[in-house]
Structures are given as structure tokens and as C-alpha cells.
Design a protein around this motif. Structure first.
Motif, PDB file in Angstrom:
ATOM      1  N   GLY A 195       0.799  -1.222   0.000  1.00 17.80           N
ATOM      2  CA  GLY A 195       0.000   0.000   0.000  1.00 17.80           C
ATOM      3  C   GLY A 195       0.829   1.269   0.000  1.00 17.80           C
ATOM      4  N   HIS A 196       2.162   1.172   0.088  1.00 20.91           N
ATOM      5  CA  HIS A 196       2.980   2.392  -0.048  1.00 20.91           C
ATOM      6  C   HIS A 196       2.717   2.977  -1.428  1.00 20.91           C
ATOM      7  N   ARG A 197       2.600   4.301  -1.462  1.00 21.76           N
ATOM      8  CA  ARG A 197       2.278   4.976  -2.728  1.00 21.76           C
ATOM      9  C   ARG A 197       3.567   5.438  -3.414  1.00 21.76           C
ATOM     10  N   ILE A 198       3.661   5.121  -4.688  1.00 19.77           N
ATOM     11  CA  ILE A 198       4.814   5.521  -5.505  1.00 19.77           C
ATOM     12  C   ILE A 198       4.297   6.374  -6.653  1.00 19.77           C
ATOM     13  N   GLU A 199       4.916   7.515  -6.842  1.00 19.71           N
ATOM     14  CA  GLU A 199       4.563   8.344  -7.994  1.00 19.71           C
ATOM     15  C   GLU A 199       5.638   8.211  -9.059  1.00 19.71           C
ATOM     16  N   LEU A 200       5.214   8.151 -10.316  1.00 19.24           N
ATOM     17  CA  LEU A 200       6.131   8.276 -11.451  1.00 19.24           C
ATOM     18  C   LEU A 200       5.853   9.639 -12.058  1.00 19.24           C
ATOM     19  N   TYR A 201       6.888  10.309 -12.500  1.00 16.36           N
ATOM     20  CA  TYR A 201       6.845  11.768 -12.626  1.00 16.36           C
ATOM     21  C   TYR A 201       7.822  12.218 -13.693  1.00 16.36           C
ATOM     22  N   THR A 202       7.386  13.119 -14.555  1.00 17.45           N
ATOM     23  CA  THR A 202       8.322  13.715 -15.529  1.00 17.45           C
ATOM     24  C   THR A 202       7.766  15.053 -16.002  1.00 17.45           C
ATOM     25  N   HIS A 203       8.611  15.890 -16.612  1.00 17.81           N
ATOM     26  CA  HIS A 203       8.181  17.154 -17.235  1.00 17.81           C
ATOM     27  C   HIS A 203       7.949  18.292 -16.256  1.00 17.81           C
ATOM     28  N   ASP A 204       8.545  18.270 -15.062  1.00 22.69           N
ATOM     29  CA  ASP A 204       8.402  19.507 -14.300  1.00 22.69           C
ATOM     30  C   ASP A 204       9.429  20.514 -14.833  1.00 22.69           C
ATOM     31  N   TYR A 205       9.677  21.575 -14.113  1.00 25.76           N
ATOM     32  CA  TYR A 205      10.442  22.673 -14.712  1.00 25.76           C
ATOM     33  C   TYR A 205      11.581  23.119 -13.799  1.00 25.76           C
ATOM     34  N   TYR A 206      12.467  23.901 -14.371  1.00 24.32           N
ATOM     35  CA  TYR A 206      13.652  24.419 -13.690  1.00 24.32           C
ATOM     36  C   TYR A 206      13.267  25.508 -12.687  1.00 24.32           C
ATOM     37  N   THR A 207      13.774  25.371 -11.468  1.00 27.55           N
ATOM     38  CA  THR A 207      13.440  26.338 -10.414  1.00 27.55           C
ATOM     39  C   THR A 207      14.684  27.000  -9.818  1.00 27.55           C
ATOM     40  N   GLY A 208      15.831  26.820 -10.451  1.00 26.57           N
ATOM     41  CA  GLY A 208      17.082  27.161  -9.784  1.00 26.57           C
ATOM     42  C   GLY A 208      17.421  28.632  -9.667  1.00 26.57           C
ATOM     43  N   ASP A 209      16.704  29.508 -10.349  1.00 18.74           N
ATOM     44  CA  ASP A 209      17.016  30.931 -10.204  1.00 18.74           C
ATOM     45  C   ASP A 209      16.502  31.455  -8.865  1.00 18.74           C
ATOM     46  N   PRO A 210      17.183  32.440  -8.315  1.00 19.77           N
ATOM     47  CA  PRO A 210      16.816  32.901  -6.958  1.00 19.77           C
ATOM     48  C   PRO A 210      15.416  33.499  -6.891  1.00 19.77           C
ATOM     49  N   ASP A 211      14.941  34.021  -7.977  1.00 19.75           N
ATOM     50  CA  ASP A 211      13.625  34.660  -7.970  1.00 19.75           C
ATOM     51  C   ASP A 211      12.577  33.803  -8.675  1.00 19.75           C
ATOM     52  N   ASN A 212      12.776  32.496  -8.624  1.00 20.97           N
ATOM     53  CA  ASN A 212      11.813  31.612  -9.289  1.00 20.97           C
ATOM     54  C   ASN A 212      10.405  31.941  -8.806  1.00 20.97           C
ATOM     55  N   PRO A 213       9.490  32.234  -9.703  1.00 21.99           N
ATOM     56  CA  PRO A 213       8.163  32.666  -9.260  1.00 21.99           C
ATOM     57  C   PRO A 213       7.424  31.572  -8.489  1.00 21.99           C
ATOM     58  N   VAL A 214       6.820  31.966  -7.377  1.00 22.56           N
ATOM     59  CA  VAL A 214       5.979  31.054  -6.604  1.00 22.56           C
ATOM     60  C   VAL A 214       4.583  31.064  -7.222  1.00 22.56           C
ATOM     61  N   ILE A 215       4.032  29.893  -7.388  1.00 20.23           N
ATOM     62  CA  ILE A 215       2.696  29.780  -7.970  1.00 20.23           C
ATOM     63  C   ILE A 215       1.731  29.319  -6.892  1.00 20.23           C
ATOM     64  N   SER A 216       0.674  30.087  -6.687  1.00 19.03           N
ATOM     65  CA  SER A 216      -0.369  29.708  -5.718  1.00 19.03           C
ATOM     66  C   SER A 216      -1.628  29.305  -6.461  1.00 19.03           C
ATOM     67  N   TRP A 217      -2.149  28.149  -6.102  1.00 20.76           N
ATOM     68  CA  TRP A 217      -3.378  27.639  -6.707  1.00 20.76           C
ATOM     69  C   TRP A 217      -4.512  27.758  -5.707  1.00 20.76           C
ATOM     70  N   ASN A 218      -5.682  28.044  -6.207  1.00 21.86           N
ATOM     71  CA  ASN A 218      -6.861  28.082  -5.355  1.00 21.86           C
ATOM     72  C   ASN A 218      -7.373  26.654  -5.185  1.00 21.86           C
ATOM     73  N   VAL A 219      -7.716  26.303  -3.967  1.00 20.09           N
ATOM     74  CA  VAL A 219      -8.147  24.930  -3.677  1.00 20.09           C
ATOM     75  C   VAL A 219      -9.402  24.556  -4.467  1.00 20.09           C
ATOM     76  N   HIS A 220     -10.145  25.558  -4.916  1.00 19.11           N
ATOM     77  CA  HIS A 220     -11.356  25.268  -5.685  1.00 19.11           C
ATOM     78  C   HIS A 220     -11.095  25.162  -7.181  1.00 19.11           C
ATOM     79  N   ASP A 221      -9.869  25.346  -7.570  1.00 17.24           N
ATOM     80  CA  ASP A 221      -9.519  25.222  -8.982  1.00 17.24           C
ATOM     81  C   ASP A 221      -9.323  23.733  -9.291  1.00 17.24           C
ATOM     82  N   ASN A 222     -10.244  23.177 -10.060  1.00 16.23           N
ATOM     83  CA  ASN A 222     -10.173  21.719 -10.242  1.00 16.23           C
ATOM     84  C   ASN A 222      -9.081  21.287 -11.217  1.00 16.23           C
ATOM     85  N   GLN A 223      -8.255  22.222 -11.682  1.00 14.96           N
ATOM     86  CA  GLN A 223      -7.108  21.816 -12.491  1.00 14.96           C
ATOM     87  C   GLN A 223      -5.813  21.793 -11.675  1.00 14.96           C
ATOM     88  N   ARG A 224      -5.898  22.154 -10.403  1.00 14.45           N
ATOM     89  CA  ARG A 224      -4.662  22.259  -9.624  1.00 14.45           C
ATOM     90  C   ARG A 224      -3.973  20.895  -9.482  1.00 14.45           C
TER      91      ARG A 224
END
Lengths: 347, 347, 347, 347
Positions: free
Chosen positions: A256-285
Motif C-alpha cells: 500500500g505504499h504509494r509511488i509516484e512516477l513523474y516527468t516534465h516539471d520545470y527548472y526552479t534554480g534561479d533565486p527569484d523563481n516565481p511562486v505559484i499559488s493555486w486556489n483549492v477550488h480550482d479543479n485543475q490544480r
């Protein structure tokens, strides 16, 4: 706290207690294609194909499925000592671990962190062959590397503050207009996260994730489980996350341990990488395509052990739960109104 | 000829003479991932993952590498008799083959066709498990099915006329403005070809081709050969053909037999499917991306056997050769002028 | 040098002089799908789809094609001053640039670096919309971000020492048994490189590279150029690099500037990331599949300008040249002997 | 019936009544990337990128969304007459259609078939440019060709018998052990189907499907709809079908017409192509990965018109419904028991 935190490089390995090593091996080696660095009657040490440290996952035989430790790599041997001081300063339970106490790992410090998780900091680890170009060993579902941990914890802002104290930065989070925070993604390496903080009863392990080079590897693992007549091991997905933009799949291992497989996220290494806030009611989050999150994904997670190997008691989340505020009476979170949602916004 | 030809369904199998069964097995099974239906000391019978007939490729041990037979499937048992009549009418050498004369194949007729090739017509064949959804057996380079044969023959218009007499239609060809035809692609099933006729000294086998579901499988086989330190087995590609639009790769097996991996061609099954003619001077005709065709690809091909197993003498092509008219002094066919070429044109 | 170097985050932008803005726009926007942040009669400022800084490429109209500047981002405004001190300490020509001297870029320092390249260090840059999830704007050849620069320089060990002094680390290199170094790959961000040093007459710009999410985007750009009847813009590839493991394609823009499209390299962010050394005689080092490197790829590169906009004189490489030691009499570097090469070895 | 049926080549086009041409255009052209052959205030004629006939989809403006006609192409002009005779023999309502009665289509016969559907048979059609290699026009979600129709009909065995009388063969079906047939897939061209018969209240149109070259195009369309904030247009998937093995996605157009995107099915052109029967209780039959079928997919379908343009009355299915026998109390069809299901079996 004003004490200096250790310089953490990245999430590095997890140790899971499993009840049947052979069944787990069939899943992690037979289906996921992880490579066995070492195995015996007590444990299997596994790595993904681009990893050159001894392991990124340890499966250890035990009676009750649980998370035994989350390991972070620090930047130098000296940073292990810094970690020790830092956590003693935090009043946490701290143990030194001699080289080899975990096979393949050098001198380390283990702590029970303020969130209740067993966490190890180490620098030295045995180097083994990096199989990046050993394509003769790559199956159709080849996984490249451990990507992140995701833990369930009752108070996300408190957990975030703790991890900021460890030098992690936030890439994205989920909130509502009343100020409740449902989840946050935090990183040291230049990806969306090394650790995600998911609001819920905790401490529990929500999942660990491995990254592949492309989406095809993840789709093959779905097909492979179908061929084994084990589609029930697929809990959620495949899909595209809103948060992180990653293409994802959630599996449940034989315990029952959960394993995620994952690809295609993005580069965050710059110091001012923008923070993204999602609304909990946004069903695409949580699924960019609007597919429903299955209830088990919100409700279930793995127990975690203390440094003596005993299950930690779980503290209930007292704030609103994401599943409650987003899943409607029909069992789906899909928003069927024409309400315009704001996209995850760059801050 | 006015005799009725057999109703051919498609190209169905080839038998190759190889000098070292173990080395060939390593290539066809180990790298290409073909499935062994049967093997013994004399021969290996192979099929691709979506095929349910006994085999689409036979490797038979012998002293000299060669093509032993090209097999076409006809629409019914009766059509085997039609084939016999048709080729007797053509004055060809014809032999009946009892069921099982080739393992897994029912009653058949073998002929030495007017182009000098050993060709078999059969209907009945042993059914075996179709592994389409046995994803547990699919490697990263999974091949789905035999796609086509490609033969070298001196006189392409004559060969085309012969195959039209067998009921094949042309999908594409390569010509010049003076009327010389360099190659033609002909089909029965609804793809670009079951057989390609390549102008050159012949009869020789240019290659046989297997189709994959996507390009990723073909790219993996490149990576796999790289990992084995056998990039020399890659003769040409990967690339996108102008003719057929297929994504392609040409390999050479341990005996030098050429194997193409192939995907992304198009549906040709309508009666008025447009014929596309390419100009021999259009450097995108054989590689849409303009990459040069290596000289060996034009020059080399496998010997073919007569029905007694003796190598057929090769007749020289007397017309212009494609390699001569398209490869410049620098060894490349890439057109460096700004001359505008017409695209392959629908007739 | 003992002076403190600036803390470089990554390679950030390049400015190219082009002779026909409209023709360049057709290539960079029409084919590569880069996004226009700003354009006027003098220049086009472009970014890839996951980038949120104002630009990663500037095309500026001029009479002679050349590289005008390579820009590195540093970790904070203060590091711009550190850069100034560092290069003054090196005796380099140094200029302060006011905010906006380059559109979208804050205060900066430009230098003529010891290798002869015009290089800028900046921190502040205008933020624009990150289009990661604007899939409505993603074409089939979508590019995610600038990945690296590659420069040609006569003395690779000297160039490496200079870049080590800037805090870069080596991921891979190409050597021979006599100690000659032909190329080195160096990084700050956690990829195989921010800058590659290619031995040859220099200073010249070999290429700049953009990364895509998967190989399909790169293959589409080949198909797209084929459809435009401009396959001559494809110089080399597609293929898989030995060095870096990346899937690659080299294009030439309308002025001959070389652009690489690149994906699938690996994580290098751990402090002990193994260095891989390739033997110059290993014909898989530059193409894992053994395909020949075209001569132009070795020979041609873009001129670079000094801070006054005048072309820098080129210094000849005096050591052995990779093209000479690896390309045989037949024009191919493919090794046809059975000599066993060692794989790129982890040090 | 003993009358000779027309020789049907394949499913060829559908005409849908839509209520807002502009909204439909945004979906079919803007998102799906279909190509406009012709459009005016009354109708839009569309084709996919590999098609050379005038259209495979007509959108016609009307007050009530409905299916106006399903078009099959026959093998020759004479077969149109054969169709007329055949359907008159069946007692069906039959109308001749002059060339151009539907723009781009030659002389045709329209019938109200025994299942209640408006069906057209034609041979001649205007040829237009085949855009297979016009990669400059291919978006990231490029679709290659119309693949099949899927209709809802109360009595599947009766519908199957009718289509067998038209010369279609069955590739796969869904049954239970009591003999109820829930669905059947039937073909003329060498794919899994030209028409699927889905048991339910009918006559209604369940969906029409377009094929892409690879899965990436289908995944992009999901991402694209996400970017448009229209994930509600995604009804089901993406996933892998058990039946057909195809990778799929179901969308709903602005009028609720269901469109499937589809790739990766298999060759069925041999005379003895094995029929695969799936048990209705096998939860991998409709999704190989065991993901639940959403209720709307079972319940909803488009009205169909008679030859006078009036909606056909719908007859209820009296046999068991697939949704009822497979969806449990929790709203999921996923089988959570350890019961061993037989795979779809080759007959």
C-alpha cells in the motif's frame, strides 16, 4: 531558530518497511525496473538508472508497513555535523550513525524532526555504476532518478516554516481565499520539489516519486500492470498535474505504499523563481485535465516510525481538508459550473 | 498475361540463410526483441509482437548468407492452387510444398519468379499467441509486425509490370525527367508497400522491414546498439523518408542482411489512392531531412537462392543508377544549390 | 587568481548579430517557436516557453553575423559588483552597463574575458509570463529553455582553468592518451553544462542550445524544415550524444549561426558528480550511434565581437584537431575495426 | 438476405448538426487541428491531415444537435448502384443523391438503415491536397484520419447480423456467460473497426473517432484544453483500451457530440484475424489500466435524423446494460477482488 542549518543538496533515499520482500521485489524490480545494488534476506537496496550512489530506496522486511527514514544528502562531510548541531538546537531527538549503519551510506545523523518524521542527513555514500547509457538494461518503463518525497502533516504553514529554516524554498502551494494552506512544494535542487507538504493527519508518508525521461516510460508501466492483470495497483492517473506541470502516475505497492512516477516539471534554480499559488477550488490544480482525484489518494498514507522503530502516533488535521472542500456530492471534484478560475498565479 | 493471379493478402515471411545462429539470435532476439516461436540447431522461427501466425522470419543455418524465400499469404487455400496455375502459365519454375515443409506453414507453392526471386504462396499457417497486450514481454524496442520486403532488380518498369500482374498497386516511385524509373513501391495491404522494387544489380534482397508502434522504439534500438558498442550495425538513419513518410532506421545483421525498422507511413487502401512520383534529383526523396544516403545502402544487398538452394546469378542494371545521379563529388547527395525542387507530386 | 568570483547561476542569454531580421524571425519564431517578448526595427528579444526572464536570445540587426555577448545570470545584485572586481583583478577590459542598456536587463557588467569573448553578468531582469502551461501556444516543436553555450577556443586546458576560476565544474571531457584535451563541458546549474569548450581556432561561438521536454519536439523541427524545403538548415543529427547522453540536432540559422536542440541530459548537482572522460578515438563520443560528424560542424563557427562591436581576431589552435585525428580517409569517423573502445569512464 | 451488398471500402465521413458554427469551429479547428476544406454560413467541411478526399466531417448549422448522416465509401461508381439495390431489397427507405448534393461528394445513395441510421454510400469525391508531409501545418495535436464510427443500438446481435450482411467482419466483442452481447466491433478496412455497435437505447450516435500517429498528439490535446480552461470537454481518458488495444481520449464538443481520439490499434486484414471476446465483468475491457468508465459515457449519445431531417425516435434496450452489470455501488467498475479474469480470448 537562528542556528545554521545544514546545506542540503537534495532528497536522496527512503527506507520502507515491507512485509514480503519477494512481492515487493516483483513490483520494484519487475515492474518499475529499479536496479538491485544489494539484496539479502533482510533488505533490498535499489537505485534508478541514472543514479550512482548506492541506493535511493531501501526495502526492509518487517511486520508492519511503514516509512523507516527519509534521507537527505548534504554538501560535505562537515555538513553532517552542522545537521547534528542544528537539530540539537531545535531540541529534536538526534542520533549519530556510523558509516555502514545503513549499507552503502557513510557517517550520518538521524533525527526525529519537528514534524515527527525520521530523517537522516549524510554526505558519503558508496559509488556504483551509473547506468545512464546502459540501454541494454533499460526496459520500456525505465526510471532515471528519485525525484521527491511527499509527506502528510496537519499544519502546513508550520511545516513550511520548519523547512524554510532548513533552507528549502517554496515553488508552489494550494490555498483558499480565507488563508488556509492545503499543501506546499519545497525544493533544494533545481526542480519543483524535494519535499511536498500535504495537509492531513500526520506524520505519515504520502508517497515517494521517481522521475523518467519521457512520458512513454510511465505509460508503459500502466500497460505492463494491465498485462499482469494488476490494474488495481494503479491508484490515480496517468495525468498532468496543474501544480508542477508534471506528467504523473500514482501506484500502490504490495503493502500500500504509494509511488509516484513523474516527468516534465520545470527548472526552479534561479533565486527569484516565481511562486505559484493555486486556489483549492480550482479543479485543475491537481489534474490539469480536470480528472477527479480518487478518495483514497486524499485519505490514505503510510505510517512512519520513530528512531526506535515504533509507529508514530498520528495527529489529526484540524483545518479544512482539501478533499472536503473540493469533492462534491457526486464524488467528483470536477467543476461543472462556468465559474472562471484564475490560473495558478505567479507571485 | 491474362491468367488470373492469386489474391495476395500481404507479404508474410522471409527466410534468411545465416552463418551463425547464435550471433543472429543475439541480434534478432536480443536487440530487436523478436519472439521465438520455435528454434533448434538448424533454424529459428521468429515473429513480432502483434503477429499470430507461426513466424514472419526464419533464420536458417547455412554456409553463405542469402535470401532463401519471400513468402506471401493468399486469401484462401484455393488461392494457392491459383498461384500454381498462374506461375505455370508464366513459364516459371514451380514446386508444390506439403504442409509442414516449412515448419508452421501449410500447403504452399514455391516459384522462381520472373525477377529471379524464390517466392512462396501459402494460406494456412499455425496460429500462436498474439502478444499485442503482453506488455510484460515488450522491451523498449518492441516491434509490432513485418511490414515489407525490398528487392533489388535491374529493370524497375519490368518488375512493376510483373507485380501489377499479381494485383499489386503502386503507391510511390522515383523517376527522372528522361523517363528512367529508379524505384517503385507496391502494395496489397493498405500500407505504402508490401514490396519495394529498387533499381540495381539483381535479383538481390535489399532489406526486410518491421514496423513499430511509435518512433521511440526505433530510437531505443539505436541506443541499445550504442550500449553494446555495436553502432557499426547501424547503417543509415534514423530519419524520416520522403517516400512513404515513414520514420526509419537501417541495420545490418551479423551476416550483413539489411533490416529496416519503420513506422508512420500512411493508409493506401482506397481505390484511387494518389500515386506520388519523386524526382531522383530531389534530395528529400530518401531522407526528408536531407541527410545523405550512405554509399553501402545503394551498393550492397543479399544474394538470393534458387529453389535448389544455389545462389542466383546477378544481372547488372544497365540504366542510370540512383547513386550515380544523386551523389556528388563530395560524397553527399545533399543539394546545396538553391534550385527549387517540386515536392513528391500526387498524380 | 585568488579573487572571489561572482556566484554564477547559469547561462542566461546570448545576443547574435544577424543580417536580415525578417529571415531570422522566420527561423527563430516560425520554425523554433521561440516567443517574441519585444521587437522593433533593430532587434528581436526572444524567450523559450518555460522562461520568465525577458529574453534568452537577442537578435540584433547588423552588417556581419557575429556573437555580440554571452550573458550569465548571477545570484544577487551584489554579485554583479563581485564580477566587476573579479575581472578587473584579472586585468580584463570591464564595462558597467546601466539598467536597460540591454532591454529587459538590469545593471550589468560586461567584460572581454581572458578567452576573448564578450561576456555579461547581471542579476536583475524584467519578469514576463512563463508560458509553461500555455499549451494553446505550444507548437509541435516547443522549446522549453536555453540550455547552454558552446565556444571554440584554441587551448582547452587554459579555458577550463579560467572557468574553474569562475566556479564552474567539469562534467565530461574528450582526451587522448597523449594528454591532449579536445573539449570540456562545464556547469553551474545542475545539468551537464552551461558552457562547452571546444578546441579550435578561437574565440568563436560554436553554438547555443535550447532544451525541449522530449525528443518528439526535436524530430518535429526536422519534419518542419523538410516541409519548408529547407533541409539544408539541418547540419547534423538528429542523434544521441555520447558526451552528455543528450538527444540532439544541429541547425544553421539564415546567417550560419549554429543552434542546437537538446534534451535528455542528466542531473549533475551533487558535489561528487562523476566526471566522464572520453577517448577522442571513440567514435561514439559525439554520436552514440556512431553516425559521422559532418566536416562543417568541426570547421565552422561564428565570429565574436569585442565590447566596441569589432570582430575579434581568431587565434589558431596549435594542438591536434579532433577532426583530423578522428576522420579517416573515407570521410567518416566511424570505426570499422573490431578494436574495443572503453566507454566514457567515470573518474 | 441473399442480395449482394455493396463493396464497402471504409467509413468515410460523418455530418453533424451543430447549433453554433463558430463555437464548433473553435473546437474542431482550433483544438483538434482539423483542416477546413470549405466553409460558409451553413456548414464547415473538415478533413484530417492525411486525408485527400474533400472532407471526413461536415458540421452543419441547425437548431438541435444531431447526427445527419454516416458516409461509407464504396469501391467503385457501380457499387453505389449495388447499394441502392441492396437496400431496396431490404425494404429500407432509399434516396439517390446527385453529385454535389453534399459538397465535394459525387453521386450517392442515402438510406435509413435497418438500425434506424441515416447512411450514405458514395464512391466519387473531390480530391484535395493530402497534407501528410505539410509539417509546417501540423500542430502538436495533429490528427491523421477518420478512424471509425460508434453507434448505440438496442440489439447488438441483430445489428451485427445486419452489418455482416454488408460484408463487415467482427474483430472483438463484449459478452457475458449468459450469452448477452453488450458491444461488437466490425471492420472493412484493416483496422479494428469502421463501426462499433454499442448496446443501448438507439438509434443514437455514440461517437466518431480520429486517429493520430502517436500518443503524444492526444496528450497534447488534453494539455491544450487545460490551457483553455476547458477540461470539462474531456469526458474520459486518456487511457488504453482493452478492446482494440488503442490509446484513447473522449471529448465532448460544444453541442455534446462525443469525439474520440485514437491510436495504436492493430492490423486485422488477414482472413482469419482472431476474434477477441471480452467478459463484461472484466474491468480491463474498456480501460486496460482499470480506470473507471464515467457514467455519462454509458448514458449519453447524440440523436440521429431521418432522411427528412427529423429526429428518430429512440428504442430502449431491453437486455442488461453494461453500466448496470459492471459499475458497483461505489460508482467504480474497478474490480477489487482477487478473482482471476480471463483476458480477452482469441477465438
Amino acid at each position: 531558530m537562528t542556528s545554521t542549518p545544514p546545506d542540503v543538496v537534495r532528497c536522496a533515499y527512503a527506507e520502507l518497511v515491507v512485509t514480503d520482500l519477494a512481492a515487493s521485489r516483483e513490483f520494484y524490480v519487475g515492474v518499475l525496473g529499479l536496479v538491485v545494488t544489494h539484496e539479502d534476506d533482510e533488505a533490498i537496496h535499489l537505485r534508478a538508472l541514472e543514479e550512482y550512489l548506492h541506493h535511493s530506496l531501501v526495502l526492509r522486511r518487517g511486520d508492519v508497513p511503514a516509512l523507516a527514514v527519509l534521507g537527505y544528502r548534504v554538501r560535505s562531510p562537515r555538513e553532517v555535523d552542522v545537521a547534528e548541531s542544528h537539530f540539537r538546537g531545535l531540541g529534536a531527538r538526534v542520533e549519530r550513525r556510523a558509516a555502514g549503519a545503513t549499507r552503502g551510506i557513510g557517517p550520518a545523523v538521524r533525527v526525529e524532526d519537528p514534524l515527527g518524521f525520521p530523517v537522516e542527513f549524510f554526505y558519503e555514500a558508496e559509488h556504483v555504476e551509473r547506468l545512464t547509457q546502459r540501454y541494454d538494461l533499460h526496459g520500456a518503463g525505465a526510471l532515471a532518478r528519485l525525484d521527491h518525497f511527499n509527506v502528510t502533516t496537519p499544519d502546513v504553514p508550520a511545516a513550511r516554516a520548519y523547512y524554510e529554516g532548513l533552507g528549502f524554498r517554496v515553488s508552489e502551494d494550494i490555498r483558499d481565499d480565507e488563508g488556509t494552506v492545503y499543501a506546499a512544494w519545497m525544493f533544494r535542487k533545481s526542480t519543483v520539489h524535494d519535499i511536498a507538504l500535504t495537509g492531513g493527519d500526520g506524520p505519515r508518508l504520502h508517497h515517494i516519486a521517481f522521475a523518467s525521461a519521457e512520458r512513454a516510460q510511465i505509460l508503459h508501466i500502466c500497460d505492463h500492470l494491465g498485462a499482469l492483470r494488476r490494474p488495481d495497483m494503479i491508484e490515480r492517473g496517468p495525468g498532468r498535474h496543474g501544480v508542477s506541470n508534471a506528467f504523473y502516475l500514482y501506484l500502490r505497492d504490495p503493502d500500500g505504499h504509494r509511488i509516484e512516477l513523474y516527468t516534465h516539471d520545470y527548472y526552479t534554480g534561479d533565486p527569484d523563481n516565481p511562486v505559484i499559488s493555486w486556489n483549492v477550488h480550482d479543479n485543475q490544480r491537481r489534474d490539469w485535465w480536470g480528472n477527479a482525484v480518487v478518495p483514497s489518494w486524499y485519505a490514505e498514507a503510510s505510517a512512519v516510525l520513530d528512531l526506535d522503530g515504533r509507529p508514530r502516533p498520528v495527529v489529526e488535521r484540524t483545518e479544512d481538508r482539501e478533499a472536503d472542500v473540493t469533492i462534491g456530492a457526486d464524488g467528483f471534484s470536477r467543476t461543472r459550473t462556468d465559474t472562471e478560475f484564475k490560473l495558478g498565479e505567479q507571485v
